[in-house]
Design a protein around this motif. Structure first.
Motif, mmCIF file in Angstrom:
data_model
loop_
_atom_site.group_PDB
_atom_site.id
_atom_site.type_symbol
_atom_site.label_atom_id
_atom_site.label_comp_id
_atom_site.label_asym_id
_atom_site.label_seq_id
_atom_site.Cartn_x
_atom_site.Cartn_y
_atom_site.Cartn_z
ATOM 1 N N GLU B 125 65.007 76.731 34.110
ATOM 2 C CA GLU B 125 64.710 76.062 35.380
ATOM 3 C C GLU B 125 65.044 76.945 36.572
ATOM 4 N N PHE B 126 66.107 77.725 36.420
ATOM 5 C CA PHE B 126 66.507 78.565 37.545
ATOM 6 C C PHE B 126 65.422 79.587 37.865
ATOM 7 N N GLU B 127 64.677 80.014 36.835
ATOM 8 C CA GLU B 127 63.575 80.957 37.058
ATOM 9 C C GLU B 127 62.269 80.192 37.301
ATOM 10 N N TYR B 128 62.353 78.935 37.589
ATOM 11 C CA TYR B 128 61.183 78.072 37.835
ATOM 12 C C TYR B 128 60.174 78.168 36.694
ATOM 13 N N GLY B 129 60.732 78.147 35.479
ATOM 14 C CA GLY B 129 59.877 78.096 34.293
ATOM 15 C C GLY B 129 59.335 79.437 33.840
ATOM 16 N N LEU B 130 59.684 80.528 34.504
ATOM 17 C CA LEU B 130 59.094 81.819 34.114
ATOM 18 C C LEU B 130 59.794 82.437 32.906
ATOM 19 N N GLY B 131 61.121 82.347 32.861
ATOM 20 C CA GLY B 131 61.840 82.949 31.735
ATOM 21 C C GLY B 131 62.345 81.889 30.780
ATOM 22 N N VAL B 132 63.121 82.308 29.788
ATOM 23 C CA VAL B 132 63.724 81.340 28.878
ATOM 24 C C VAL B 132 65.233 81.519 28.859
ATOM 25 N N LYS B 133 65.914 80.471 28.447
ATOM 26 C CA LYS B 133 67.367 80.538 28.256
ATOM 27 C C LYS B 133 67.684 79.744 26.992
ATOM 28 N N LYS B 134 68.952 79.729 26.635
ATOM 29 C CA LYS B 134 69.347 78.968 25.445
ATOM 30 C C LYS B 134 69.579 77.506 25.810
ATOM 31 N N ALA B 135 69.511 76.646 24.771
ATOM 32 C CA ALA B 135 69.702 75.217 25.021
ATOM 33 C C ALA B 135 71.117 74.934 25.514
ATOM 34 N N ILE B 136 72.092 75.779 25.134
ATOM 35 C CA ILE B 136 73.398 75.705 25.791
ATOM 36 C C ILE B 136 73.606 77.035 26.498
ATOM 37 N N SER B 137 73.762 76.965 27.813
ATOM 38 C CA SER B 137 73.873 78.227 28.538
ATOM 39 C C SER B 137 74.461 77.998 29.915
ATOM 40 N N ILE B 138 75.034 79.076 30.451
ATOM 41 C CA ILE B 138 75.487 79.065 31.842
ATOM 42 C C ILE B 138 74.222 79.163 32.695
ATOM 43 N N PRO B 139 74.071 78.316 33.730
ATOM 44 C CA PRO B 139 72.787 78.201 34.438
ATOM 45 C C PRO B 139 72.188 79.529 34.883
ATOM 46 N N PHE B 140 72.972 80.398 35.458
ATOM 47 C CA PHE B 140 72.467 81.735 35.798
ATOM 48 C C PHE B 140 73.668 82.638 36.012
ATOM 49 N N THR B 141 73.415 83.947 36.134
ATOM 50 C CA THR B 141 74.507 84.936 36.102
ATOM 51 C C THR B 141 75.614 84.634 37.092
ATOM 52 N N ASN B 142 75.237 84.392 38.357
ATOM 53 C CA ASN B 142 76.292 84.214 39.345
ATOM 54 C C ASN B 142 76.520 82.747 39.696
ATOM 55 N N ALA B 143 76.275 81.876 38.711
ATOM 56 C CA ALA B 143 76.481 80.448 38.951
ATOM 57 C C ALA B 143 77.963 80.151 39.156
ATOM 58 N N ILE B 144 78.229 79.172 39.961
ATOM 59 C CA ILE B 144 79.592 78.676 40.119
ATOM 60 C C ILE B 144 79.539 77.161 39.988
ATOM 61 N N PRO B 145 80.262 76.554 39.103
ATOM 62 C CA PRO B 145 81.215 77.155 38.166
ATOM 63 C C PRO B 145 80.518 77.788 36.962
ATOM 64 N N GLN B 146 81.236 78.657 36.289
ATOM 65 C CA GLN B 146 80.659 79.364 35.136
ATOM 66 C C GLN B 146 80.866 78.548 33.862
ATOM 67 N N PHE B 147 80.386 77.333 33.874
ATOM 68 C CA PHE B 147 80.466 76.515 32.659
ATOM 69 C C PHE B 147 79.071 76.368 32.070
ATOM 70 N N PRO B 148 78.965 76.462 30.770
ATOM 71 C CA PRO B 148 77.636 76.230 30.174
ATOM 72 C C PRO B 148 77.269 74.743 30.219
ATOM 73 N N VAL B 149 75.978 74.495 30.162
ATOM 74 C CA VAL B 149 75.466 73.127 30.088
ATOM 75 C C VAL B 149 74.631 73.034 28.827
ATOM 76 N N LEU B 150 74.808 71.949 28.098
ATOM 77 C CA LEU B 150 74.006 71.773 26.895
ATOM 78 C C LEU B 150 72.834 70.847 27.219
ATOM 79 N N ASP B 151 71.647 71.317 26.933
ATOM 80 C CA ASP B 151 70.452 70.506 27.178
ATOM 81 C C ASP B 151 70.285 69.552 25.999
ATOM 82 N N GLU B 152 70.715 68.330 26.244
ATOM 83 C CA GLU B 152 70.778 67.330 25.183
ATOM 84 C C GLU B 152 69.407 67.082 24.560
ATOM 85 N N SER B 153 68.356 67.137 25.390
ATOM 86 C CA SER B 153 67.023 66.787 24.890
ATOM 87 C C SER B 153 66.459 67.886 23.986
#
Lengths: 355, 429
Positions: B125-153
């Motif tokens: 989502e941070f790349e507006y759908g252009l790239g991919v990330k893992k279903a559990i991941s920190i939103p982006f490199t310089n995100a604050i806070p640096q906690f991962p989020v698990l995409d439940e769906s």
């Protein structure tokens, strides 16, 4: 050229557009499926109107190339209604090409046209009913007088259009005898195939228009050649005139019904803004269809001597008289000739390389 | 339900929310920021550079993010929605819902091990759908806070992350948590979304792969963007000819957004400049209705872009289609020497979309909004931060489209207004 800011107000009297909102982005021209590199509209026409380039507009064929699919009005970022502007330009041009000035008067005072139509209808009807001689003979004379009157009117229009668009520029009479041009002109005139140019063809509109057009042309032929003599002959199902009359009446009634319905519902851009003259035009066509058909059916059922046939026939002829005298030479009717003419003149311009 | 008392509740942690929070905190009052996404930073952290200075956007935003998150008097709730805000006798009572990250935040050390082992890829989502990330991941490199989020769906419940986590802090059973916030004043800094890609159907924005949004273009231009390069999405080709379609989502009555979004001209010029640096051989064309370069240094910026060889064509693009190789085709009316309807082909097209409000109802607050959903400013000239509700202030795009400098100024103004208001309420009660 002088800037004339009053011109836009003049054109505005002919329709409900708002081109003072236009900032010339060109969306209308780009979205228009009929606009071409050498025949571009509506933006160019809007620009002419904004600066008041009257001559440029009067010598333009572009207004007749527009079939009012309404995509420009639908997508205009300023809601300037460029489609309705093009429609108003056609009305304006009809007024300008009309040497009598009556078209303009009727466009500005549509009540006058309505009153005249009703008046002429009533006067003719009263005269016909009180006429003691052979009405069939009289009708024949009236119907045969129509072509002369109409031809005169058409000639006036066609010549003015030719003069403004070609003659004034070339200073000599130019004609195109190119077969493909003549063929294209005829095909467009008979089929109105530019209706399919819009990105989503509005089939209902096209078919309704074709029905009315063909039905009306047939009526014109039937009456101008005086093919019908309902007070003398008893028509049956097998007569050659039967399918002709039925088709003509059906075309006008069905097509006219659809057209009136759309103008009433105002769902489509092209039928959102109706000028009173448009209503009179379709309503009268409708009445011609109905009265012709009624007369014919009554004749088939009751024979030529029945009183009902005579009355119906007299009403029919009275409607036609009002139609021919007041509506045909003025306002909307003449577009029948201008549209194919514009295609012919456009090709002529290209052939003779008139800029 | 836990309750927290504070002086000011700030909704939204974009540049407006952060700036206001920092000013309020520095003055000695307490502030709480509530942010619905998993990281603070708002839209600005996803931008490449800012106009007209061409400063790196994240270089400005990251310090603000860090400062807000470390500020002793600023508390931040991320991944948290505001359910409602009620005006009560001594201020405001808000109910917020902290969404489950499925990670125990107090334990997580941001080691990213869960992200490494997760087998599921999802759209970023941070790349507006252009790239991919893992279903559990920190939103982006310089995100604050640096906690991962698990995409439940999208999670397949394989347990890989839970097994690898050194702190054992993956919690699949986490539930949303309701929290009460009591504050004396509220700042609404909810910002904007860009006009949807399908707002103008003639542009086929959602159907054509090489017609991208302006925020997607920002990501492609960002140094840490999804591809690391400016590539077109359909086949990864480096585009030779790039087109910008101005007023693709505003100043258009036909889509119901007649107002000017104020930033699109400038961000398109900025992107074009960055592009001509990145791809010096490419042709860049900006199709515009008129260029609105109104701010300080903006006109110079625009002239500089012209001098750099960027083509400016006055024409509103009417339609976008594509050929069989997914090259977008624009239909325009070329206005030089008269008027010529034309079709022009490009490799990639960026829609310069406008700004629309990010939320329709402001949490049950009876705020006056204008017909387009932006908050009304009853004293726009003298006290732009004030709204029709006493104690509720507005900052940034929530009150209407504006650029970053204006937003930051408004946020500062809102902070001062709020500080005065809270102090006067204290004295009064």
């Amino acid at each position: 050229m002088k800037v004339n800011t009053k011109f836009i107000k003049e054109v505005k009297k002919y329709g409900a557009f708002d081109i003072s909102a236009c900032f010339n982005c060109g969306n209308c021209t780009a979205v228009c499926p009929l606009s071409k590199e050498d025949s571009s509209f509506p933006r160019k026409m809007i620009r002419y109107a904004q600066v008041g380039a009257e001559d440029k507009i009067e010598s333009s064929l572009e207004p007749w190339m527009c079939y009012y699919c309404g995509e420009c009005s639908d997508t205009c970022p300023r809601q300037a209604y460029p489609g309705e502007f093009m429609m108003s330009l056609r009305r304006y041009l009809i007024s300008r090409y009309d040497a009598t000035g009556l078209s303009k008067f009727f466009y500005m005072n549509s009540w006058a046209q309505n009153i005249l139509v009703i008046g002429i209808f009533l006067v003719s009807l009263i005269f016909f009913i009180s006429y003691n001689g052979d009405f069939q003979e009289l009708a024949a004379k009236i119907e045969l007088a129509f072509p002369a009157y109409v031809t005169l009117a058409i000639f006036m229009y066609v010549f003015t259009m030719y003069k403004k668009t070609i003659l004034d520029k070339s200073k000599k009479f130019l004609f195109s005898f190119d077969f493909s041009n003549i063929k294209e002109t005829l095909i467009h005139g008979l089929t109105q195939k530019n209706f399919s140019g819009c990105s989503e063809t509005d089939w209902t509109r096209w078919i309704a228009h074709l029905l009315v057009m063909s039905g009306y042309t047939l009526t014109l032929i039937i009456s101008n050649l005086h093919l019908l003599e309902p007070l003398k002959k008893h028509y049956g199902l097998l007569d050659i005139t039967t399918p002709l009359v039925f088709y003509a009446a059906f075309g006008i009634i069905a097509g006219g019904f659809v057209m009136m319905g759309r103008r009433f519902l105002k769902k489509i851009q092209s039928s959102k803004f109706s000028h009173p003259t448009d209503w009179l035009f379709v309503a009268m066509l409708f009445l011609i269809g109905i009265s012709t058909l009624t007369t014919y059916i009554l004749n088939m059922a009751m024979g030529p001597d029945a009183e009902a046939v005579a009355i119906s026939y007299k009403i029919n002829i009275a409607i036609e008289v009002a139609w021919i005298i007041i509506i045909v030479p003025f306002t909307k009717w003449i577009h029948i000739f201008f549209r194919p003419m514009a295609i012919y003149l456009y090709n002529l311009k290209k052939e003779k390389q008139l800029a | 339900m836990s309750t927290k008392n504070t002086d000011v509740l700030i909704v939204g942690s974009g540049i407006a929310g952060m700036q206001a929070a920092l000013d309020i905190g520095d003055s000695g009052l307490n502030a709480v920021i509530v942010e619905k996404s998993p990281s603070i930073g708002g839209k600005m952290i996803s931008l490449s550079k800012v106009f007209p200075t061409l400063d790196c956007a994240s270089c400005i935003t990251t310090p603000k993010m860090a400062a807000s998150s470390h500020h002793p008097r600023v508390d931040i709730y991320t991944y948290t929605e505001v359910k409602e805000i009620k005006k009560v006798s001594d201020g405001f009572e808000a109910v917020i819902i902290k969404k489950p990250r499925f990670v125990i935040e107090s334990e997580c050390i941001s080691c990213k091990k869960c992200e490494e082992v997760c087998p599921v890829y999802v759209k970023d989502e941070f790349e507006y759908g252009l790239g991919v990330k893992k279903a559990i991941s920190i939103p982006f490199t310089n995100a604050i806070p640096q906690f991962p989020v698990l995409d439940e769906s999208k999670c397949i419940r394989c347990g890989a992350c839970a097994r690898v986590c050194p702190k054992d802090c993956i919690d699949y059973l986490q539930k949303p948590e309701e929290i009460n916030i009591k504050s004396k004043a509220v700042i609404i800094s909810t910002g904007y979304e860009i006009t949807p890609m399908d707002a103008k159907k003639e542009y086929n924005g959602t159907k054509l792969p090489n017609v991208i949004s302006s925020l997607q273009a920002e990501r492609l231009l960002a140094p840490h963007g999804p591809y690391g390069k400016f590539l077109r999405p359909s086949d990864g080709k480096i585009p030779d000819s790039i087109a910008y379609v101005q007023c693709a989502g505003s100043r258009d009555e036909s889509i119901g957004i007649p107002y000017c979004s104020r930033v699109c001209c400038m961000y398109a010029i900025k992107q074009a400049m960055l592009l001509s640096g990145m791809l010096p051989l490419s042709e860049i064309t900006i199709y515009y209705m008129d260029i609105r370069a109104f701010g300080k240094g903006y006109e110079q910026f625009y002239n500089q872009a012209r001098a750099m060889g960027i083509n400016f064509v006055k024409a509103k693009v009417a339609k976008i289609t594509e050929d069989e190789e997914h090259n977008p085709i624009l239909r325009i009316d070329r206005q030089e020497d008269g008027s010529k309807p034309q079709e022009v082909k490009h490799d990639i097209v960026v829609l310069s979309q406008g700004l629309v409000p990010s939320t329709k109802n402001f949490f049950g607050l009876e705020l006056e909004i204008n017909e387009y959903g932006f908050i009304n400013q009853p004293q726009k000239t003298l006290s732009p931060a004030k709204t029709n509700i006493e104690g509720v202030f507005v900052a940034g795009v929530a009150s209407g489209p504006k650029d970053i400098p204006d937003t930051i100024m408004e946020a500062g103004s809102a902070a001062v207004e709020v500080i005065n208001y809270v102090k006067s309420v204290k004295v009064g009660s």
